[in-house]
Design an enzyme around this catalytic site. Structure first.
Site, PDB file in Angstrom:
ATOM      1  N   THR A 125       9.335 -41.030 -30.404  1.00 51.51           N
ATOM      2  CA  THR A 125       8.916 -40.686 -29.165  1.00 51.51           C
ATOM      3  C   THR A 125       8.047 -42.157 -28.617  1.00 51.51           C
ATOM      4  O   THR A 125       7.303 -42.617 -29.149  1.00 51.51           O
ATOM      5  CB  THR A 125       7.916 -39.550 -29.262  1.00 51.51           C
ATOM      6  N   LYS A 150       9.218 -40.041 -22.882  1.00 53.54           N
ATOM      7  CA  LYS A 150       8.267 -38.949 -22.352  1.00 53.54           C
ATOM      8  C   LYS A 150       8.340 -39.578 -20.707  1.00 53.54           C
ATOM      9  O   LYS A 150       8.140 -40.835 -20.416  1.00 53.54           O
ATOM     10  CB  LYS A 150       6.799 -39.074 -22.770  1.00 53.54           C
ATOM     11  N   ASP A 175      11.980 -36.492 -21.918  1.00 49.20           N
ATOM     12  CA  ASP A 175      11.148 -35.306 -21.869  1.00 49.20           C
ATOM     13  C   ASP A 175      10.175 -35.367 -20.955  1.00 49.20           C
ATOM     14  O   ASP A 175       9.418 -36.122 -20.885  1.00 49.20           O
ATOM     15  CB  ASP A 175      10.139 -35.000 -23.100  1.00 49.20           C
ATOM     16  N   GLU A 201      14.865 -32.849 -21.442  1.00 54.29           N
ATOM     17  CA  GLU A 201      14.023 -31.769 -21.898  1.00 54.29           C
ATOM     18  C   GLU A 201      13.099 -31.355 -20.794  1.00 54.29           C
ATOM     19  O   GLU A 201      12.275 -32.101 -20.288  1.00 54.29           O
ATOM     20  CB  GLU A 201      13.336 -32.222 -23.346  1.00 54.29           C
ATOM     21  N   ASP A 224      11.894 -26.191 -23.400  1.00 59.44           N
ATOM     22  CA  ASP A 224      10.788 -26.271 -24.398  1.00 59.44           C
ATOM     23  C   ASP A 224       9.546 -25.225 -23.709  1.00 59.44           C
ATOM     24  O   ASP A 224       9.631 -23.969 -24.273  1.00 59.44           O
ATOM     25  CB  ASP A 224      10.485 -27.701 -24.439  1.00 59.44           C
ATOM     26  N   LYS A 246      10.292 -24.894 -31.991  1.00 61.53           N
ATOM     27  CA  LYS A 246       8.933 -25.592 -32.744  1.00 61.53           C
ATOM     28  C   LYS A 246       8.410 -24.520 -33.179  1.00 61.53           C
ATOM     29  O   LYS A 246       7.981 -23.248 -32.776  1.00 61.53           O
ATOM     30  CB  LYS A 246       8.015 -26.130 -31.582  1.00 61.53           C
ATOM     31  N   CYS A 274       8.205 -30.664 -32.862  1.00 60.80           N
ATOM     32  CA  CYS A 274       7.260 -30.533 -33.316  1.00 60.80           C
ATOM     33  C   CYS A 274       5.849 -30.916 -32.222  1.00 60.80           C
ATOM     34  O   CYS A 274       6.112 -31.496 -31.209  1.00 60.80           O
ATOM     35  CB  CYS A 274       7.098 -31.611 -34.482  1.00 60.80           C
ATOM     36  N   ASP A 296      13.441 -33.857 -33.703  1.00 61.97           N
ATOM     37  CA  ASP A 296      12.433 -34.609 -33.331  1.00 61.97           C
ATOM     38  C   ASP A 296      11.102 -34.211 -33.950  1.00 61.97           C
ATOM     39  O   ASP A 296      10.346 -33.369 -33.954  1.00 61.97           O
ATOM     40  CB  ASP A 296      12.186 -34.112 -31.734  1.00 61.97           C
ATOM     41  N   ASP A 298       8.889 -36.478 -35.449  1.00 59.71           N
ATOM     42  CA  ASP A 298       7.990 -37.866 -35.923  1.00 59.71           C
ATOM     43  C   ASP A 298       6.811 -37.786 -35.822  1.00 59.71           C
ATOM     44  O   ASP A 298       6.253 -39.081 -35.843  1.00 59.71           O
ATOM     45  CB  ASP A 298       8.938 -38.783 -34.677  1.00 59.71           C
TER      46      ASP A 298
END
Length: 327
Positions: A125, A150, A175, A201, A224, A246, A274, A296, A298
């Site tokens: 990310t 992001k 995202d 996302e 999400d 998640k 996560c 994802d 990380d």
């Protein structure tokens, strides 16, 4: 023999901080549940999510409420009704899975009906910032095959272009964390198309995501925040093409596996995601990752220091957890 139950809040520094559209964080705040029967110990970690009104204090209180039942030996099936979906149930559910695996002397993956687990490629990310700073961070990670970018709404077209230039070979997923609206959606979508972005996302706020059913979606759109804790995936078809599962939102591995099955039956692409946690939080999600299209996980790579022992990473390759960590 009754179980002993430990509930601990822990804090881990994030390397360089972490910024998304609605918040900036310097530390990962987690809650760890430890269950011991005298001979075997199981652990689970969760990350309270303020987006759904969770805090360290509220999560710990929920776990304390269930402690008398845990000491008596509540099953995972009973747990699903005894606690609401969310971070607290995740920590307890994953601790129960770990304890079951330790008592059986078998990997959690085997108990879950999975074969031998394989290594997977995780996204890495890049926090939202100015295009220049994001390009700098991306360039340092351009060797990684999958980057998650992001975004924040206005100005995202410039961010996307800068990131793509800095990492011409990496697969990009982005995202927005609900940050887009009518004023920037079209421009940002066009920038994503131009950059060859593979997945977007949660571009719109969950309360306004009905618009996604009415507009052209040239790129896979992943739910999400619209996949609310305890709500399942019903109602997402027509607006989304993929779902991000998640464990903290599903309320544990048990429910996450049910979500995975339901999503596959409805032909959704699968991302396993996560919160910002340690390897202990990621480890159970590696079971979901075995059947995911995008991984994802990380969190540990973003920390200044992970717990030890932790998960094994070689670049962006994530290996299944060892029993010393979980499962």
């Amino acid at each position: 023999m009754s179980l002993s139950v430990s509930i601990e809040a822990e804090s881990f520094e994030i390397a360089g901080g972490f910024r998304i559209s609605r918040e900036t964080r310097t530390h990962a705040q987690v809650v760890v549940v430890t269950l011991t029967d005298g001979d075997h110990t199981g652990r689970g970690e969760c990350v309270p999510y303020p987006r759904y009104g969770e805090s360290l204090e509220s999560v710990q209180a929920l776990i304390e409420e269930i402690t008398p039942l845990l000491k008596k030996g509540i099953s995972r099936a009973m747990l699903q009704d005894a606690m609401p979906a969310g971070a607290a149930r995740n920590a307890v559910d994953c601790a129960l899975w770990d304890l079951e695996a330790k008592k059986a002397g078998k990997p959690a993956a085997e108990l879950a009906g999975l074969g031998a687990m394989k290594a997977v490629t995780t996204a890495f990310t890049i926090s939202v910032n100015s295009p220049e700073l994001m390009a700098e961070k991306t360039a340092a990670a351009a060797h990684r095959p999958l980057l998650k970018i992001k975004l924040a709404g206005p100005g995202d077209a410039e961010r996307i272009a800068a990131v793509r230039q800095a990492a011409p070979e990496s697969t990009l997923i982005v995202d927005a964390n609900e940050a887009w609206d009518a004023s920037c959606f079209e421009e940002n979508m066009a920038a994503c198309v131009a950059a060859g972005v593979a997945l977007i996302e949660q571009p719109l706020p969950s309360k306004n995501d009905g618009l996604l059913a009415e507009i052209k979606r040239p790129i896979t759109i992943c739910a999400d925040e619209s996949l609310h804790p305890g709500m399942g995936i019903d109602g997402l078809r027509g607006k989304y093409d993929a779902v991000n599962i998640k464990l903290d939102k599903a309320g544990g591995l048990t429910e996450a596996m049910k979500l995975l099955k339901a999503a596959r039956e409805q032909d959704f692409a699968i991302m396993v995601g996560c919160m910002l946690g340690t390897s202990l939080a990621m480890a159970p999600a590696v079971l979901i990752a075995q059947q995911a299209d995008y991984v994802d996980l990380d969190g540990p790579l973003l920390l200044a220091h992970d717990r030890s022992p932790g998960l094994r990473f070689e670049g962006s390759t994530l290996y299944p957890p060892q029993p010393e960590l979980w499962g």
